[in-house]
Design an enzyme around this catalytic site. Structure first.
Site, PDB file in Angstrom:
ATOM      1  N   LYS A 200       0.843  -1.211   0.000  1.00 37.82           N
ATOM      2  CA  LYS A 200       0.000   0.000   0.000  1.00 37.82           C
ATOM      3  C   LYS A 200       0.874   1.256   0.000  1.00 37.82           C
ATOM      4  O   LYS A 200       0.604   2.216  -0.717  1.00 37.82           O
ATOM      5  CB  LYS A 200      -0.917   0.010   1.229  1.00 37.82           C
ATOM      6  N   ARG A 310       3.399  16.182  25.939  1.00 35.46           N
ATOM      7  CA  ARG A 310       4.261  15.626  24.884  1.00 35.46           C
ATOM      8  C   ARG A 310       4.784  16.723  23.949  1.00 35.46           C
ATOM      9  O   ARG A 310       5.426  16.427  22.941  1.00 35.46           O
ATOM     10  CB  ARG A 310       3.510  14.559  24.081  1.00 35.46           C
TER      11      ARG A 310
HETATM   12  P1  TTP Z   1      -6.463  12.092  25.129  1.00 35.32           P
HETATM   13  O1  TTP Z   1      -6.712  13.423  25.750  1.00 35.32           O
HETATM   14  O2  TTP Z   1      -7.610  11.423  24.461  1.00 35.32           O
HETATM   15  O3  TTP Z   1      -5.290  12.152  24.064  1.00 35.32           O
HETATM   16  P2  TTP Z   1      -4.071  13.174  23.876  1.00 35.32           P
HETATM   17  O4  TTP Z   1      -4.016  14.166  24.973  1.00 35.32           O
HETATM   18  O5  TTP Z   1      -2.865  12.338  23.671  1.00 35.32           O
HETATM   19  O6  TTP Z   1      -4.396  13.902  22.492  1.00 35.32           O
HETATM   20  P3  TTP Z   1      -5.410  15.112  22.232  1.00 35.32           P
HETATM   21  O7  TTP Z   1      -4.577  16.298  21.906  1.00 35.32           O
HETATM   22  O8  TTP Z   1      -6.215  14.683  21.051  1.00 35.32           O
HETATM   23  O9  TTP Z   1      -6.233  15.294  23.459  1.00 35.32           O
HETATM   24  O10 TTP Z   1      -5.941  11.087  26.240  1.00 35.32           O
HETATM   25  C1  TTP Z   1      -4.933  11.478  27.168  1.00 35.32           C
HETATM   26  C2  TTP Z   1      -4.002  10.317  27.399  1.00 35.32           C
HETATM   27  O11 TTP Z   1      -4.704   9.223  28.002  1.00 35.32           O
HETATM   28  C3  TTP Z   1      -3.396   9.754  26.140  1.00 35.32           C
HETATM   29  O12 TTP Z   1      -2.318  10.521  25.675  1.00 35.32           O
HETATM   30  C4  TTP Z   1      -3.022   8.396  26.611  1.00 35.32           C
HETATM   31  C5  TTP Z   1      -4.139   8.013  27.544  1.00 35.32           C
HETATM   32  N1  TTP Z   1      -5.122   7.215  26.778  1.00 35.32           N
HETATM   33  C6  TTP Z   1      -4.867   5.875  26.564  1.00 35.32           C
HETATM   34  O13 TTP Z   1      -3.845   5.349  27.021  1.00 35.32           O
HETATM   35  N2  TTP Z   1      -5.749   5.148  25.820  1.00 35.32           N
HETATM   36  C7  TTP Z   1      -6.862   5.700  25.257  1.00 35.32           C
HETATM   37  O14 TTP Z   1      -7.647   4.992  24.597  1.00 35.32           O
HETATM   38  C8  TTP Z   1      -7.116   7.094  25.493  1.00 35.32           C
HETATM   39  C9  TTP Z   1      -8.338   7.765  24.900  1.00 35.32           C
HETATM   40  C10 TTP Z   1      -6.217   7.805  26.246  1.00 35.32           C
END
Ligand code: TTP
Ligand code: MG
Length: 464
Positions: A200, A310
């Site tokens: 792909k 991050r």
């Molecule tokens: P999120 O806030 O959903 O993700 P994020 O902060 O990395 O990205 P965004 O900018 O879109 O908000 O979740 C926060 C953290 O929680 C994520 O970095 C890791 C953990 N997490 C998991 O380990 N598994 C999951 O399914 C989700 C939704 C989050």
């Protein structure tokens, strides 16, 4: 380049896809694939396989090589020096001193051993968490990443988590590669990329797009399911059900959709939630939570986690971890913080109800900074006892793919990593834990990496 060379692939841990790629590539380069190790010039094994399970007859030979060697040959288009890639007999010392290292072979490379191929690397190299994510990695292979992401999204929206995860793993591997991909070998040699995926990638490189994306992403069904599954609180299955009932717009859903309270809020702020916010706005929102926490109890501390920690330039929501001394009650703390934030109309909507659970420590809701220029934003607050701080902070920092990867790695070492703690000596029957083992001391994130025999990765390098 392999003219006259006979290869035997030991099946342990070889995925079908990888085996197919190697077999095809060896034959394309005039090599011969044989059915038994006795006939072979080289026996190729996956570095991740348990060397103890390999037949003892193999250890009389000096020609058992890790598959990385073959990948390197294919990449460099020459038969590279193999000493460094030899897999040697597992030593008795290893068996008695380090049970968790029994899952991988050691390659013998003498005093000038490459750090990439030491025994630690052999065990964990396959796991994304053992390698740093690269900054601005989207700049390379942009078209490939864009097309694969579209497929990952469409499969996730359709509830096909398994395929979605496959594409996400490949995206992560290509981003970590950090170099422009120009050949099939470049991509097929990456961990987590099988031959179908590599094909792909080559399709995008040669034609600029993927037929599969056009087939799956441009239909009325995919447009509508995509629209619906972007509603906060609506999973792929709800999105599909609404589609099959004939709904085509958010207005259709408001009229007929039988929506949960969460989905109603998700629709109310549909566009606002899809918009990502600046780091400055995350900091301002975090500051509000910190102020309220300090008012509740001055011993509470807060930390902004998620994509913010991050180092991402924009964030989808705000993830705040509130650290509390052991003796304070999580629910009381959470309730007091929230009531302050609601009094000032900073929090506008709840996405979880605090009444239902006993010792609730997680809050998901919506907030808005004062002023018309600000949008409604998703806010998550997690109250965590100080004793669990490192595991919790690591979990809420993510990324989700990094978390999945490091947990899987822990499993291979008979450990269990969760948002609460890291345990060793865990006994599993299938996926089920039947003995939780012992809790390890994890005062810092560094200590978690150390227990897992991994090089420390700061948050910016966990953006997989
Ligand atoms: P999120 O806030 O959903 O993700 P994020 O902060 O990395 O990205 P965004 O900018 O879109 O908000 O979740 C926060 C953290 O929680 C994520 O970095 C890791 C953990 N997490 C998991 O380990 N598994 C999951 O399914 C989700 C939704 C989050
Ligand atoms: Mg987040």
């Amino acid at each position: 380049m392999f003219s006259g060379i006979k290869f035997y692939f030991h099946p342990a841990k070889f995925s079908k896809g990888r085996l197919n790629v190697f077999t095809t590539q060896v034959k394309n380069h005039c090599g011969i694939v044989v059915e038994s190790s006795e006939e072979a010039t080289y026996v190729i094994v996956e570095e991740s396989c348990d060397t103890l399970s390999l037949p003892t007859s193999l250890w009389h030979e000096d020609r058992v090589l890790g598959s990385v060697w073959l990948s390197k040959c294919l990449k460099e288009k020459l038969v590279v020096e193999f000493q460094q890639f030899r897999i040697t007999k597992p030593s008795l010392k290893r068996l008695t001193s380090s049970p968790e290292s029994a899952g991988a072979g050691t390659s013998e490379s003498g005093s000038n051993k490459s750090p990439d191929y030491d025994s630690r690397g052999q065990t964990s190299k396959k796991y994304a968490c053992s390698q740093p994510s690269l900054k601005n990695s989207e700049a390379c292979n942009a078209a490939v990443l864009d097309q694969l992401q579209k497929l990952a999204d469409v499969y996730r929206a359709r509830g096909d988590q398994w395929r979605a995860h496959g594409y996400e793993k490949a995206i992560s591997a290509i981003r970590r590669h950090g170099k422009e991909i120009t050949s099939f070998e470049d991509v097929a040699s990456l961990e987590g990329v099988g031959c179908k995926m590599a094909a792909k990638v080559m399709e995008v490189i040669t034609t600029g797009s993927l037929r599969k994306v056009e087939e799956l992403c441009t239909t009325e069904e995919s447009r509508v399911v995509d629209l619906f599954s972007n509603i906060w609180g609506a999973g792929p299955s709800a999105a599909h059900t609404w589609y099959t009932k004939g709904y085509r717009s958010l207005e259709d859903l408001i009229k007929n959709g039988n929506l949960t309270k969460q989905q109603q809020i998700g629709i109310k702020y549909y566009n606002e939630f899809l918009d990502r916010m600046s780091r400055k706005e995350v900091e301002e929102i975090g500051q509000k939570v910190t102020e309220s926490a300090k008012e509740v109890n001055s011993s509470l501390t807060t930390m902004l986690c998620g994509s913010y920690r991050r180092g991402k330039q924009t964030c989808g929501d705000v993830d705040v971890v509130v650290l509390k001394p052991q003796q304070l009650n999580s629910k009381q703390i959470l309730t007091s913080i929230l009531s302050r934030l609601k009094d000032t109309v900073f929090i506008t909507d709840d996405l979880v109800s605090l009444e239902k659970n006993g010792n609730q420590r997680k809050y998901l809701g919506v907030c808005k900074l004062p002023g018309d220029e600000h949008k409604h934003r998703r806010l998550d607050i997690f109250v965590v006892p100080q004793t669990e701080s490192a595991c919790a902070i690591m979990h809420y920092t993510g990324s989700a793919l990094f978390n999945r990867s490091i947990r899987l790695l822990a499993q291979t070492k008979n450990m269990h990593l969760s948002e609460h703690r890291l345990c060793a000596g865990v006994v599993r029957q299938g996926k089920e834990i039947v003995d939780e083992g012992q809790v390890l001391s994890t005062p810092t994130e560094e200590s978690i990496f150390k227990h897992l025999d991994l090089e420390y990765r700061p948050p910016e390098e966990r953006d997989h």
